[in-house]
Design an enzyme around this catalytic site. Structure first.
Site, mmCIF file in Angstrom:
data_model
loop_
_atom_site.group_PDB
_atom_site.id
_atom_site.type_symbol
_atom_site.label_atom_id
_atom_site.label_comp_id
_atom_site.label_asym_id
_atom_site.label_seq_id
_atom_site.Cartn_x
_atom_site.Cartn_y
_atom_site.Cartn_z
ATOM 1 N N CYS A 191 0.829 -1.207 0.000
ATOM 2 C CA CYS A 191 0.000 0.000 0.000
ATOM 3 C C CYS A 191 0.866 1.260 0.000
ATOM 4 C CB CYS A 191 -1.012 -0.039 1.140
ATOM 5 S SG CYS A 191 -2.342 1.187 0.941
ATOM 6 N N GLU A 207 -2.292 -8.915 3.300
ATOM 7 C CA GLU A 207 -2.555 -9.381 4.668
ATOM 8 C C GLU A 207 -4.029 -9.275 5.042
ATOM 9 O OE1 GLU A 207 -2.144 -4.958 5.298
ATOM 10 O OE2 GLU A 207 -1.403 -6.455 3.879
ATOM 11 N N HIS A 225 -3.795 -4.850 -0.087
ATOM 12 C CA HIS A 225 -3.304 -5.398 1.179
ATOM 13 C C HIS A 225 -3.386 -6.922 1.147
ATOM 14 C CE1 HIS A 225 -2.961 -1.694 3.591
ATOM 15 N NE2 HIS A 225 -3.904 -1.251 2.781
#
Length: 196
Positions: A77, A180, A178
């Site tokens: 990001c 994650e 993202h």
């Protein structure tokens, strides 16, 4: 394998660390340059504002240090945007790893909201980060600025306009989305990065 997450004045470090733990990887979250240099893989996460974050990186000397890393580095990001040459967010010079600029989304229609927030598919997958990835899988985005498609684009998506969802140059990899926070697809991307 030693994995290090760069600790600096930015968010989402905890979610990156948690995603690594789900994969059975104990990462060290640190700003210690010797520990980062000794790591096999380095993750450069980020949620925040480019101008303030670049100021912090410069004050700590981390701006030059990150560019000199030789092991695989994954920017996420804001981390990806800071790896570019310049950002319109604060009109700030960035790290210049990728010779491209970060631009602000300019909606053309009322229904085109900024920030781009939510799930989107990616295409033109040109990196080992996306091994085993199919076009119909979704990843999670939250951002108001984008990197145009360029020679460094490793994946792209479309929201308001086509843009880079991921970048790659030498040992530097980066995602605008993202991983994650992108479920199984994101975990696979992190796993692929760890296997580089």
């Amino acid at each position: 394998m030693k994995v290090a997450v760069i600790k600096y004045n930015a968010g989402n470090i905890r979610s990156v660390d948690y995603a690594l733990k789900r994969l059975g990887v104990e990462a060290v979250v640190t700003s210690d340059k010797e520990v980062l240099k000794a790591a096999d893989k380095v993750i450069f996460p980020g949620v925040g504002e480019a101008e303030t974050t670049m100021l912090h990186l410069k004050e700590s000397g981390m701006d030059h240090f990150i560019k000199e890393l030789r092991q695989p580095v994954l920017g996420i990001c804001l981390g990806m945007q800071l790896m570019c040459r310049f950002s319109e967010e604060g009109n700030v010079d960035c790290l210049g790893i990728f010779d491209t600029d970060v631009k602000r989304f300019a909606p053309r229609k009322h229904e085109e909201k900024v920030p781009h927030m939510g799930w989107n598919t990616i295409s033109c997958l040109k990196s080992d980060l996306f091994k085993g990835f199919t076009r119909d899988e979704f990843v999670y985005f939250v951002h108001s600025y984008y990197v145009p498609v360029s020679e460094f684009t490793a994946a792209e998506t479309d929201y308001i306009r086509p843009f880079s969802a991921a970048l790659h140059k030498d040992n530097f990899y980066a995602t605008q989305f993202h991983p994650e926070k992108s479920g199984e697809a994101g975990e696979r991307i992190i796993k692929n990065f760890l296997e580089l």
